[in-house]
Design a protein around this motif. Structure first.
Motif, short mmCIF file in Angstrom:
data_model
loop_
_atom_site.label_atom_id
_atom_site.label_comp_id
_atom_site.label_asym_id
_atom_site.label_seq_id
_atom_site.Cartn_x
_atom_site.Cartn_y
_atom_site.Cartn_z
N SER A 90 0.84 -1.20 0.00
CA SER A 90 0.00 0.00 0.00
C SER A 90 0.88 1.25 0.00
O SER A 90 2.06 1.21 0.34
CB SER A 90 -0.92 0.01 1.22
N TYR A 91 0.29 2.37 -0.36
CA TYR A 91 1.00 3.65 -0.47
C TYR A 91 1.74 3.97 0.82
O TYR A 91 1.20 3.84 1.92
CB TYR A 91 -0.01 4.75 -0.78
N PHE A 92 3.01 4.39 0.68
CA PHE A 92 3.77 4.79 1.86
C PHE A 92 4.75 5.89 1.47
O PHE A 92 5.49 5.78 0.49
CB PHE A 92 4.55 3.62 2.45
N ASN A 97 -2.59 -1.42 8.12
CA ASN A 97 -2.43 -0.29 7.20
C ASN A 97 -3.01 1.00 7.77
O ASN A 97 -2.56 2.09 7.44
CB ASN A 97 -3.08 -0.61 5.86
N THR A 112 -0.71 4.23 7.88
CA THR A 112 -1.10 5.45 7.17
C THR A 112 -1.19 6.64 8.12
O THR A 112 -0.82 7.76 7.78
CB THR A 112 -2.45 5.25 6.47
N GLY A 136 -5.53 9.19 9.08
CA GLY A 136 -5.05 8.92 7.73
C GLY A 136 -5.83 9.66 6.68
O GLY A 136 -5.26 10.21 5.72
N VAL A 154 -4.52 12.45 4.00
CA VAL A 154 -4.74 12.36 2.55
C VAL A 154 -5.45 13.61 2.04
O VAL A 154 -5.14 14.13 0.97
CB VAL A 154 -5.56 11.09 2.22
#
Length: 273
Positions: free
Chosen positions: A65-67, A100, A104, A192, A196
Motif C-alpha cells: 500500500s502507499y507509503f 495499514n 497510514t 489517515g 490524505v
C-alpha cells in the motif's frame, strides 16, 4: 515504558529490516511512492511469521500500500508494522485492516517531524559547520558535513525500528485484551484520511483563469467564486473522480496519469486554467 526482551531471531530480523530500509525509495511510483521498498523491508518478517502461502500473499499485498514519510522515521513505522504482522499471524481474530490504518496514520505526522528536524535543522547546522571549514581551506569539510548529518539520522533509524517493534509487541496485545483496538483503528483511519485530504489540498492544483467578460471588462472572476462555494472544489472533484475510476472501474493508474497530463495541456491551451 514497558519493554520486552527481543530474541536472537527478532534482533536478526530487525537488522535485516534496517539494512533493507535503505531501499525504501529506490523504486518510486506516483501511485505507491515507497511501497515496494517498504514491502522489501518487511519480507523477512512475513517469511518468518507466516507459514501458509496464501497468508504470505495477503501480507505482501497489504505491505504494497502507499507509503511516504521521512527516511529517518520510516524504520519506526516498519517496526510497529512488523509487530502487528506478528500478532496477525498468531491470532485468528486480529483485524488485519488495522495494520495499514496505523501505518497510514503515522507516516504523515512523522514525515513532518522528520523533515523539520533533519532537513530543516540538522542539515542547516551541518552545512554551516562545513562551510566554515571550507572557507578556511579544510579539505575535511564535506566529510564533516556528512558525519554531522548522517550519524544522528542512522542512530534514529537503528533505534527507531527497535522501539517501534517493542512498542507494538508490548501494547497491541493489551489493546486487544481491553477491546480498544477497534477504537484505535478507527482513530488511525480518521487521521489517515485527514492526512490524505491535506495532501490533496496541497498537491492537486487547478486554478481557473477563465473569467466572465463584458465589453472588454471582467465582471466575474471564476476562481474566487469557486473558492467561496468550496475552497479546492475542482482539485477535490478531480481527486475523487480518479479514485472512482481507479477503484470502481479498474482503470490503470498509468492511464489516469496520462489522462491528467492531457487534461492539463488541453485546459492550458484553451486558457481555462
Amino acid at each position: 515504558m514497558a519493554t520486552i526482551n527481543l530474541s536472537a531471531n527478532e534482533k536478526k530480523l530487525l537488522r535485516q529490516m534496517y539494512w533493507r530500509s535503505f531501499t525504501l525509495y529506490s523504486s518510486v511510483t506516483p501511485a505507491k511512492q515507497g511501497a515496494s521498498g517498504y514491502e522489501y523491508a518487511m519480507l523477512p518478517f512475513i517469511n518468518q511469521f507466516y507459514e501458509d502461502a496464501e497468508d504470505k500473499k495477503l501480507a505482501m499485498v497489504r505491505q504494497m500500500s502507499y507509503f511516504n514519510t521521512n527516511l529517518a522515521m520510516a524504520p519506526f513505522v516498519m517496526g510497529i508494522t512488523a509487530s502487528m504482522e506478528k500478532e496477525n499471524a498468531a491470532k485468528s481474530n486480529f483485524n488485519a485492516d488495522s495494520i495499514n490504518a496505523i501505518k497510514t496514520s503515522l507516516m504523515g505526522p512523522l514525515a513532518g517531524i522528520g523533515d523539520s528536524i533533519f532537513w530543516g535543522v540538522l542539515k542547516a547546522i551541518a552545512a554551516g559547520v562545513a562551510i566554515g571549514l571550507a572557507k578556511s581551506g579544510n579539505f575535511l569539510a564535506p566529510i564533516i558535513f556528512l558525519l554531522i548529518f548522517n550519524i544522528p539520522v542512522q542512530v534514529v533509524r537503528w533505534y527507531g525500528g527497535r522501539l517501534g517493534y517493542t512498542l507494538g509487541s508490548t501494547y497491541i496485545s493489551k489493546l486487544y485484551e481491553n477491546g480498544l483496538i477497534n477504537i484505535l483503528t478507527k482513530a488511525a483511519s480518521i487521521v489517515g484520511l485527514i492526512m490524505v485530504g491535506a495532501m490533496t489540498s496541497n498537491m492537486v492544483i487547478f486554478k481557473v483563469k477563465w473569467n466572465m467578460m463584458m465589453a472588454g471588462k471582467t465582471i466575474l472572476k471564476t476562481q474566487p467564486v469557486l473558492d467561496e462555494i468550496f475552497k479546492g472544489l475542482i482539485p477535490l472533484a478531480i481527486t475523487l473522480g480518479c479514485f472512482y475510476l481507479l477503484k470502481k472501474k479498474n482503470i490503470s493508474i498509468n492511464y489516469l496519469i496520462f489522462g491528467i497530463i492531457i487534461l492539463g495541456i488541453v485546459v492550458s491551451l484553451l486558457g481555462i486554467a
